[in-house]
Design a protein around this motif. Structure first.
Motif, PDB file in Angstrom:
ATOM      1  N   LEU A   1       3.172   2.441  -0.041  1.00  0.00           N
ATOM      2  CA  LEU A   1       2.706   2.352  -1.415  1.00  0.00           C
ATOM      3  C   LEU A   1       3.166   3.596  -2.168  1.00  0.00           C
ATOM      4  O   LEU A   1       2.786   4.712  -1.821  1.00  0.00           O
ATOM      5  CB  LEU A   1       1.184   2.243  -1.475  1.00  0.00           C
ATOM      6  CG  LEU A   1       0.552   2.277  -2.873  1.00  0.00           C
ATOM      7  CD1 LEU A   1       0.995   1.071  -3.697  1.00  0.00           C
ATOM      8  CD2 LEU A   1      -0.970   2.326  -2.773  1.00  0.00           C
TER       9      LEU A   1
ATOM     10  N   VAL B   1       2.823   5.683  -5.412  1.00  0.00           N
ATOM     11  CA  VAL B   1       1.829   5.834  -6.472  1.00  0.00           C
ATOM     12  C   VAL B   1       2.420   6.714  -7.573  1.00  0.00           C
ATOM     13  O   VAL B   1       2.716   7.887  -7.351  1.00  0.00           O
ATOM     14  CB  VAL B   1       0.528   6.456  -5.938  1.00  0.00           C
ATOM     15  CG1 VAL B   1      -0.531   6.502  -7.041  1.00  0.00           C
ATOM     16  CG2 VAL B   1       0.003   5.672  -4.739  1.00  0.00           C
TER      17      VAL B   1
ATOM     18  N   TRP C   1       5.286  -1.406  -1.959  1.00  0.00           N
ATOM     19  CA  TRP C   1       4.432  -1.715  -3.093  1.00  0.00           C
ATOM     20  C   TRP C   1       4.501  -0.547  -4.073  1.00  0.00           C
ATOM     21  O   TRP C   1       4.792   0.592  -3.680  1.00  0.00           O
ATOM     22  CB  TRP C   1       2.979  -1.885  -2.657  1.00  0.00           C
ATOM     23  CG  TRP C   1       2.675  -3.186  -2.003  1.00  0.00           C
ATOM     24  CD1 TRP C   1       2.092  -4.288  -2.553  1.00  0.00           C
ATOM     25  CD2 TRP C   1       2.908  -3.535  -0.621  1.00  0.00           C
ATOM     26  NE1 TRP C   1       1.963  -5.291  -1.618  1.00  0.00           N
ATOM     27  CE2 TRP C   1       2.461  -4.853  -0.433  1.00  0.00           C
ATOM     28  CE3 TRP C   1       3.474  -2.846   0.463  1.00  0.00           C
ATOM     29  CZ2 TRP C   1       2.536  -5.504   0.804  1.00  0.00           C
ATOM     30  CZ3 TRP C   1       3.560  -3.490   1.680  1.00  0.00           C
ATOM     31  CH2 TRP C   1       3.099  -4.805   1.844  1.00  0.00           C
TER      32      TRP C   1
ATOM     33  N   LEU D   1       2.194   1.216  -7.270  1.00  0.00           N
ATOM     34  CA  LEU D   1       0.994   1.279  -8.102  1.00  0.00           C
ATOM     35  C   LEU D   1       1.241   2.303  -9.198  1.00  0.00           C
ATOM     36  O   LEU D   1       1.354   3.503  -8.929  1.00  0.00           O
ATOM     37  CB  LEU D   1      -0.219   1.683  -7.267  1.00  0.00           C
ATOM     38  CG  LEU D   1      -1.547   1.837  -8.031  1.00  0.00           C
ATOM     39  CD1 LEU D   1      -1.976   0.494  -8.625  1.00  0.00           C
ATOM     40  CD2 LEU D   1      -2.630   2.384  -7.104  1.00  0.00           C
TER      41      LEU D   1
ATOM     42  N   CYS E   1      -0.216   4.092 -12.456  1.00  0.00           N
ATOM     43  CA  CYS E   1      -1.600   4.350 -12.864  1.00  0.00           C
ATOM     44  C   CYS E   1      -1.817   4.430 -14.367  1.00  0.00           C
ATOM     45  O   CYS E   1      -2.914   4.776 -14.815  1.00  0.00           O
ATOM     46  CB  CYS E   1      -2.101   5.607 -12.162  1.00  0.00           C
ATOM     47  SG  CYS E   1      -2.169   5.401 -10.363  1.00  0.00           S
TER      48      CYS E   1
ATOM     49  N   THR F   1       1.866  -3.188  -9.478  1.00  0.00           N
ATOM     50  CA  THR F   1       0.593  -3.214 -10.191  1.00  0.00           C
ATOM     51  C   THR F   1       0.536  -2.062 -11.185  1.00  0.00           C
ATOM     52  O   THR F   1       0.898  -0.933 -10.857  1.00  0.00           O
ATOM     53  CB  THR F   1      -0.593  -3.092  -9.211  1.00  0.00           C
ATOM     54  OG1 THR F   1      -0.541  -4.158  -8.266  1.00  0.00           O
ATOM     55  CG2 THR F   1      -1.921  -3.134  -9.961  1.00  0.00           C
TER      56      THR F   1
ATOM     57  N   VAL G   1      -6.773   3.586  -6.068  1.00  0.00           N
ATOM     58  CA  VAL G   1      -5.755   3.736  -5.017  1.00  0.00           C
ATOM     59  C   VAL G   1      -6.274   3.192  -3.691  1.00  0.00           C
ATOM     60  O   VAL G   1      -5.569   2.452  -2.983  1.00  0.00           O
ATOM     61  CB  VAL G   1      -5.333   5.210  -4.872  1.00  0.00           C
ATOM     62  CG1 VAL G   1      -4.389   5.379  -3.682  1.00  0.00           C
ATOM     63  CG2 VAL G   1      -4.667   5.714  -6.144  1.00  0.00           C
TER      64      VAL G   1
ATOM     65  N   HIS H   1      -6.232  -0.518  -3.447  1.00  0.00           N
ATOM     66  CA  HIS H   1      -4.879  -1.024  -3.238  1.00  0.00           C
ATOM     67  C   HIS H   1      -4.435  -0.822  -1.791  1.00  0.00           C
ATOM     68  O   HIS H   1      -3.750  -1.691  -1.219  1.00  0.00           O
ATOM     69  CB  HIS H   1      -3.925  -0.294  -4.188  1.00  0.00           C
ATOM     70  CG  HIS H   1      -2.846  -1.162  -4.740  1.00  0.00           C
ATOM     71  ND1 HIS H   1      -3.055  -2.160  -5.667  1.00  0.00           N
ATOM     72  CD2 HIS H   1      -1.517  -1.199  -4.467  1.00  0.00           C
ATOM     73  CE1 HIS H   1      -1.917  -2.759  -5.951  1.00  0.00           C
ATOM     74  NE2 HIS H   1      -0.968  -2.192  -5.236  1.00  0.00           N
TER      75      HIS H   1
END
Length: 258
Positions: free
Chosen positions: A50, A52, A78, A80, A82, A113, A137, A140
């Protein structure tokens, strides 16, 4: 030493550095598997990573070498993000650009996302709440069985407060023992301003520095990273074109375990 001999020496030195950088860059594709296994699962293709980020375009501006290298190693990815990047009221446009950029980098839209929360605005003057951010977080992580997290380090690469907030949130999750067992955190190493803008000339320097994982893109992959960055049409001001040409982060990522 006279000016002419000194000039010749500098030209020779720069030529050697450039040639060395090209040679190391060609070998860079094979460096990830050996070092990555020390940071997470025993096999690179077991990685569920992931990334971030704080804003749409962070994934291409800063993390493209990591994302493309993990993709090459067959890791599952993935992303993410924010915030929607709505500082100039372009949030909806930027979310679409993010999905396009991720597609170029090999992350499917179903794995992307964007958190669009009023308390997590794209604003360097706003301090993001660590508990709120870490809650998003962690949700996820647990939903997608993530075993490797990647984000900024304490310097945030550019010093942006939103970048640094991500590091603070992930450090909190780790220090409080909230991460699932075996889930590791890699942070993107910040460098000084000179190194940041010497592109592939920083390859030999990076190789001599301390880090847990080093990703270096091939020429073909760096062109892919540039295509991803160009998906962010709303952000392509003149200085972003300069960044694409000269930033080491379009070619090199040095990462350290948290």
């Amino acid at each position: 030493m006279g000016l002419a001999p000194l000039g010749s020496f500098l030209v020779a030195l720069l030529t050697l550095v450039w040639l060395g950088s090209r040679w190391l860059r060609r070998r860079g594709a094979g460096w990830g598997p050996r070092t990555l296994c020390a940071a997470g699962p025993a096999r690179a293709d077991d990685v569920r990573a992931l990334v971030v980020t704080a804003h749409p375009d962070d994934e291409a501006m800063f993390f493209a070498p990591t994302i493309l290298s993990l993709g090459r190693l067959r890791a599952q990815l993935w992303l993410l993000c924010c915030s929607s990047g709505n500082y100039y009221n372009q949030g909806e446009i930027r979310k679409k650009e993010l999905v396009q950029s991720c597609a170029v980098l090999g992350i499917p839209s179903s794995n992307v996302t964007v958190i669009d929360h009023r308390d997590l605005p794209d604003d360097p003057a706003v301090e993001w709440d660590t508990h709120l951010l870490s809650t998003f977080v962690l949700e996820h992580i647990e939903t997608n069985y993530i075993n490797l997290l990647i984000t900024f380090d304490a310097g945030g690469v550019s010093g942006h407060a939103n970048h640094i907030a991500l590091y603070t949130a992930l450090r909190y999750l780790q220090s409080e023992g909230k991460l699932p067992e075996g889930c590791q955190v890699l942070t993107l190493k910040s460098v000084n301003l000179l190194r940041k803008y010497i592109s592939i000339l920083d390859v030999p320097i990076s190789c001599l520095q301390s880090q847990d994982v080093l990703f270096i893109l091939t020429k073909e992959e760096s062109e892919q990273a540039k295509r991803a960055m160009r998906c962010h049409h709303s952000q392509l001001l003149w200085f972003r074109h300069t960044y694409i040409l000269f930033s080491r982060f379009m070619v090199i990522n040095s990462l350290c375990l948290l």
